[in-house]
Design a protein around this motif. Structure first.
Motif, mmCIF file in Angstrom:
data_model
loop_
_atom_site.group_PDB
_atom_site.id
_atom_site.type_symbol
_atom_site.label_atom_id
_atom_site.label_comp_id
_atom_site.label_asym_id
_atom_site.label_seq_id
_atom_site.Cartn_x
_atom_site.Cartn_y
_atom_site.Cartn_z
ATOM 1 N N GLN A 66 46.277 33.878 39.375
ATOM 2 C CA GLN A 66 45.865 34.019 38.114
ATOM 3 C C GLN A 66 44.720 32.982 37.431
ATOM 4 O O GLN A 66 44.912 32.007 37.549
ATOM 5 C CB GLN A 66 47.317 33.564 37.102
ATOM 6 N N ALA A 67 43.549 33.777 37.346
ATOM 7 C CA ALA A 67 42.434 32.774 37.010
ATOM 8 C C ALA A 67 42.677 31.860 36.019
ATOM 9 O O ALA A 67 42.153 30.888 36.037
ATOM 10 C CB ALA A 67 41.213 33.887 36.674
ATOM 11 N N GLU A 68 43.291 32.142 34.963
ATOM 12 C CA GLU A 68 43.540 31.352 33.799
ATOM 13 C C GLU A 68 44.445 30.020 34.223
ATOM 14 O O GLU A 68 44.417 28.965 33.530
ATOM 15 C CB GLU A 68 44.261 31.957 32.364
ATOM 16 N N ALA A 88 50.062 28.462 37.770
ATOM 17 C CA ALA A 88 51.020 29.741 37.404
ATOM 18 C C ALA A 88 50.734 30.926 38.369
ATOM 19 O O ALA A 88 49.573 31.142 38.537
ATOM 20 C CB ALA A 88 50.892 30.103 35.860
ATOM 21 N N PRO A 89 51.645 31.316 38.839
ATOM 22 C CA PRO A 89 51.469 32.586 39.807
ATOM 23 C C PRO A 89 50.886 33.856 39.090
ATOM 24 O O PRO A 89 51.210 33.931 37.956
ATOM 25 C CB PRO A 89 52.907 32.805 40.485
ATOM 26 N N PRO A 90 50.373 34.862 39.754
ATOM 27 C CA PRO A 90 49.822 35.766 39.035
ATOM 28 C C PRO A 90 50.924 36.889 38.576
ATOM 29 O O PRO A 90 52.005 36.859 39.268
ATOM 30 C CB PRO A 90 49.006 36.401 40.143
ATOM 31 N N SER A 91 50.713 37.527 37.789
ATOM 32 C CA SER A 91 51.504 38.620 37.247
ATOM 33 C C SER A 91 51.001 40.133 37.349
ATOM 34 O O SER A 91 49.824 40.170 37.346
ATOM 35 C CB SER A 91 52.303 38.320 35.892
ATOM 36 N N SER A 106 45.756 51.424 36.373
ATOM 37 C CA SER A 106 44.371 51.914 36.350
ATOM 38 C C SER A 106 43.381 51.067 35.570
ATOM 39 O O SER A 106 41.957 51.513 35.713
ATOM 40 C CB SER A 106 44.442 53.436 35.565
ATOM 41 N N HIS A 107 43.899 50.027 34.663
ATOM 42 C CA HIS A 107 42.797 49.349 34.134
ATOM 43 C C HIS A 107 43.526 47.901 33.951
ATOM 44 O O HIS A 107 44.315 47.651 33.738
ATOM 45 C CB HIS A 107 42.754 49.785 32.701
ATOM 46 N N TRP A 108 42.754 47.038 34.928
ATOM 47 C CA TRP A 108 43.190 45.535 35.139
ATOM 48 C C TRP A 108 41.798 44.865 35.628
ATOM 49 O O TRP A 108 40.732 45.101 35.797
ATOM 50 C CB TRP A 108 44.113 45.485 36.061
ATOM 51 N N THR A 109 41.824 43.646 35.324
ATOM 52 C CA THR A 109 41.183 42.448 35.930
ATOM 53 C C THR A 109 42.120 41.694 36.726
ATOM 54 O O THR A 109 43.125 40.964 36.246
ATOM 55 C CB THR A 109 40.505 41.716 34.814
ATOM 56 N N LEU A 110 41.798 41.454 37.831
ATOM 57 C CA LEU A 110 42.569 40.850 38.954
ATOM 58 C C LEU A 110 41.604 39.689 39.912
ATOM 59 O O LEU A 110 40.364 40.127 39.781
ATOM 60 C CB LEU A 110 43.318 41.749 39.842
#
Length: 280
Positions: free
Chosen positions: A128-130, A167-170, A176-180
């Protein structure tokens, strides 16, 4: 977005038309002539199916503006529009076939460097980039100049009070639409340390590299190469629902960046192409 990062992005955008003078030489690296018609990638924002998530309309609108700015032009205006660098994922039925293609084009150098990173203990995983704001800021500030130009945060410092929450990613709400983001880690005396990251943004049948950066002190470990190949393996294995239906991976433009970045994209089997936005 920090002020330094915003100014860096604006600087890169202002330089893009001037960098188009490199188009002729760089097209020759792919056996193409300056006036040759390039392949067209049809980008479908609603692929593989129409999205029902209301927040995705903003992502689709943003993608439409992005691709309209980079759509092919005629006459003299075509020289001011940068050329997309695309990887056609349909060319590679498996991740191994893509790794073999990269090994062949790079004479094994990229694959060997990635194996070196693995031997040094570098591991790659979604993040999780944040949750890594301090580490990502430190990575950006670790080099004053990169292939895209000067990094202002390295000259003027990063924002205060940045902390990694770890914090771990969710999973994204829409496949179809995301930023990972994926990160590369190495173990040091203080525990695991983030030393490189890649952020991808997907809209329908295409995702593009939003950010790719490695810490200056660890570039020689091969961590960025390992990280990119692991992300490519994830994409081309097509097992995760979040990557199913993807056709294109975009890595910036052909004209942007120095010769080293251009060669890096070529060795990773990216090819120049034009974009056509297909409304849903």
């Amino acid at each position: 977005m920090t002020l330094a990062k915003s100014l860096t992005n604006q600087l890169h955008k202002s330089l893009d038309p001037w960098l188009s003078v490199t188009r002729k030489a760089r097209l020759r690296d792919f056996g193409l002539k300056p006036d040759q018609i390039l392949p067209i990638a049809h980008l479908e924002p609603e692929a593989p199916q129409r999205c029902v998530h209301p927040l995705c309309s903003h992502i689709i609108s943003d993608a439409r503006r992005f691709h309209e700015r980079n759509a092919p032009r005629s006459g003299l205006r075509r020289w001011t529009v940068p050329t997309a660098m695309l990887l056609d994922l349909d060319r590679f039925p498996t991740s191994d076939s893509y790794i073999r293609a990269v090994a062949k084009r790079s004479h094994g150098n990229i694959v060997r460097a990635s194996k070196k990173a693995a031997r040094l203990g570098v591991s790659c995983t979604p993040i999780q980039a944040e949750s890594y704001t301090a580490s990502i800021a430190a990575i950006a500030a670790s080099k004053r100049f990169r292939s895209g130009g000067p990094v202002l945060s390295a000259w003027f410092g990063v924002g205060p009070n940045l902390v990694d929450t770890l914090a771990p990613p969710s999973a994204p709400s829409c496949s179809s639409h995301w930023t990972l983001t994926w990160g590369a880690f190495i173990q040091d005396e203080d525990g695991e340390r983030l030393i490189a990251y890649i952020s991808l943004r997907r809209v329908g049948n295409m995702c593009r590299t939003h950010e790719i950066m490695g810490h200056g002190d660890y570039l020689k470990t091969g961590a960025v190469k390992l990280l990119f190949l692991e992300v490519a393996r994830w994409l081309t294995d097509r097992q995760d629902p979040q990557v199913q239906g993807l056709r294109w991976l975009m890595y910036g433009t052909m004209e942007h960046g120095g010769a080293g970045l251009h060669e890096w994209k070529r060795l990773l089997c990216f090819e120049p192409a034009n974009l056509k936005f297909v409304p849903g």
